[in-house]
Write a protein that holds these residues in place. Structure first.
Motif, short mmCIF file in Angstrom:
data_model
loop_
_atom_site.label_atom_id
_atom_site.label_comp_id
_atom_site.label_asym_id
_atom_site.label_seq_id
_atom_site.Cartn_x
_atom_site.Cartn_y
_atom_site.Cartn_z
N PRO A 185 0.81 -1.23 0.18
CA PRO A 185 0.04 -0.14 0.03
C PRO A 185 0.87 1.28 0.00
CG PRO A 185 -0.13 -0.94 2.17
CD PRO A 185 0.71 -1.83 1.23
N ASP A 186 0.29 2.22 -0.88
CA ASP A 186 1.18 3.47 -0.65
C ASP A 186 0.50 4.42 0.24
OD1 ASP A 186 2.77 5.69 -1.65
OD2 ASP A 186 1.39 6.40 -3.17
N THR A 187 1.22 4.10 1.83
CA THR A 187 0.57 4.84 2.56
C THR A 187 1.06 6.33 2.48
OG1 THR A 187 2.62 4.16 3.69
CG2 THR A 187 0.57 3.03 4.25
N ALA A 188 2.11 6.63 2.00
CA ALA A 188 2.70 8.16 1.96
C ALA A 188 1.75 8.61 0.94
CB ALA A 188 4.14 8.34 1.55
N GLY A 189 1.57 8.19 -0.20
CA GLY A 189 0.66 8.67 -1.11
C GLY A 189 -0.72 8.79 -0.52
N ASP A 190 -1.32 7.87 0.31
CA ASP A 190 -2.68 8.32 0.75
C ASP A 190 -2.62 9.45 1.66
OD1 ASP A 190 -3.65 5.91 -0.56
OD2 ASP A 190 -3.35 4.72 1.25
N ALA A 244 -0.74 24.20 2.01
CA ALA A 244 0.03 23.71 0.93
C ALA A 244 1.47 23.38 1.02
CB ALA A 244 -0.46 24.39 -0.47
N ALA A 245 1.93 24.67 1.64
CA ALA A 245 3.32 24.58 2.18
C ALA A 245 3.78 23.60 2.92
CB ALA A 245 3.99 25.77 2.77
N VAL A 246 2.92 23.25 4.06
CA VAL A 246 2.97 22.10 5.13
C VAL A 246 2.90 20.74 4.41
CG1 VAL A 246 2.30 20.86 7.18
CG2 VAL A 246 2.42 23.45 7.14
N THR A 247 1.99 20.49 3.55
CA THR A 247 1.72 19.36 2.77
C THR A 247 3.09 19.05 1.84
OG1 THR A 247 -0.49 19.54 2.69
CG2 THR A 247 0.39 18.26 1.24
N GLY A 248 3.60 19.95 1.40
CA GLY A 248 4.63 19.75 0.45
C GLY A 248 6.03 19.45 1.30
N LEU A 269 8.24 12.19 3.69
CA LEU A 269 7.72 11.15 3.82
C LEU A 269 8.47 10.17 2.49
CD1 LEU A 269 3.86 11.54 4.39
CD2 LEU A 269 5.36 10.29 5.73
N ARG A 270 8.63 10.79 1.74
CA ARG A 270 9.26 9.95 0.41
C ARG A 270 10.76 9.64 0.76
NH1 ARG A 270 5.27 8.05 -2.52
NH2 ARG A 270 3.99 9.64 -3.10
N ARG A 271 11.50 10.73 1.52
CA ARG A 271 12.53 10.71 1.86
C ARG A 271 12.67 9.24 2.96
NH1 ARG A 271 16.21 15.07 4.68
NH2 ARG A 271 17.06 15.73 2.52
N SER A 272 11.94 9.27 3.75
CA SER A 272 11.74 8.38 4.72
C SER A 272 11.48 6.86 4.07
CB SER A 272 10.62 8.72 5.80
OG SER A 272 10.59 7.32 6.58
N GLU A 273 10.74 6.90 3.14
CA GLU A 273 10.23 5.58 2.26
C GLU A 273 11.68 5.01 1.62
OE1 GLU A 273 7.16 6.46 -0.15
OE2 GLU A 273 5.93 5.60 1.25
N ARG A 274 12.39 5.97 1.06
CA ARG A 274 13.60 5.64 0.35
C ARG A 274 14.61 5.05 1.59
NH1 ARG A 274 12.99 10.51 -2.62
NH2 ARG A 274 14.36 11.46 -1.37
N CYS A 275 14.78 5.84 2.41
CA CYS A 275 15.81 5.44 3.42
C CYS A 275 15.52 3.97 4.06
CB CYS A 275 15.89 6.44 4.40
SG CYS A 275 17.06 7.97 4.01
N ALA A 276 14.11 3.89 4.21
CA ALA A 276 13.81 2.50 4.75
C ALA A 276 13.71 1.44 3.83
CB ALA A 276 12.15 2.58 5.24
N ALA A 277 13.79 1.80 2.48
CA ALA A 277 13.93 0.66 1.51
C ALA A 277 15.22 0.35 1.12
CB ALA A 277 13.23 1.15 0.15
N ARG A 278 16.21 1.09 1.35
CA ARG A 278 17.81 1.00 1.16
C ARG A 278 18.24 0.06 2.09
NH1 ARG A 278 21.32 5.59 2.52
NH2 ARG A 278 19.27 6.70 2.24
N PRO A 279 18.94 -1.04 1.41
CA PRO A 279 19.48 -2.02 2.20
C PRO A 279 20.72 -1.35 2.97
CG PRO A 279 20.05 -2.49 -0.04
CD PRO A 279 19.27 -1.24 -0.21
N THR A 280 21.00 -1.88 4.23
CA THR A 280 22.01 -1.46 4.90
C THR A 280 23.08 -2.48 4.88
OG1 THR A 280 21.17 -2.47 6.84
CG2 THR A 280 20.30 -0.32 6.73
N SER A 281 24.34 -1.98 4.66
CA SER A 281 25.58 -2.99 4.86
C SER A 281 25.98 -3.54 6.18
CB SER A 281 26.59 -2.06 4.15
OG SER A 281 26.86 -0.88 4.93
#
Length: 89
Positions: A14-19, A53-57, A63-75
């Motif tokens: 599910p795209d929770t950030a998108g929701d 709109a500024a707060v939403t942006g 949220l997108r940055r958080s998703e990318r960091c969570a999806a990145r494999p850790t070494s």
């Protein structure tokens, strides 16, 4: 065929950030309309819409940055790294 394993269907995550962003955009439209309905000035409603709109942006970016960091494999297996003998809570 006896040697084949059944393939499992992959369910889309599910795209929770998108929701969250979609609901925030909806609020950016709804709140000024409600403010105008109750007699707030057009300038006040416009300022509120721009602020929301500024707060939403900003939230969308975080949220997108958080998703990318969570999806990145850790070494190194993740976790918090500290220097020296500092205890970790």
């Amino acid at each position: 065929m006896p040697g084949r394993r059944p393939t499992r269907e992959r369910r889309p995550t599910p795209d929770t950030a998108g929701d969250v962003v979609r609901w925030a955009v909806f609020s950016c439209v709804l709140v000024p309309v409600v403010l105008l309905w109750y007699g707030t000035s057009l300038a006040g409603a416009t300022g509120t819409a721009l602020g929301l709109a500024a707060v939403t942006g900003a939230c969308r970016i975080l949220l997108r940055r958080s998703e990318r960091c969570a999806a990145r494999p850790t070494s190194q297996g993740g976790g918090r790294h500290t220097k020296g003998g500092t205890p970790v809570d």
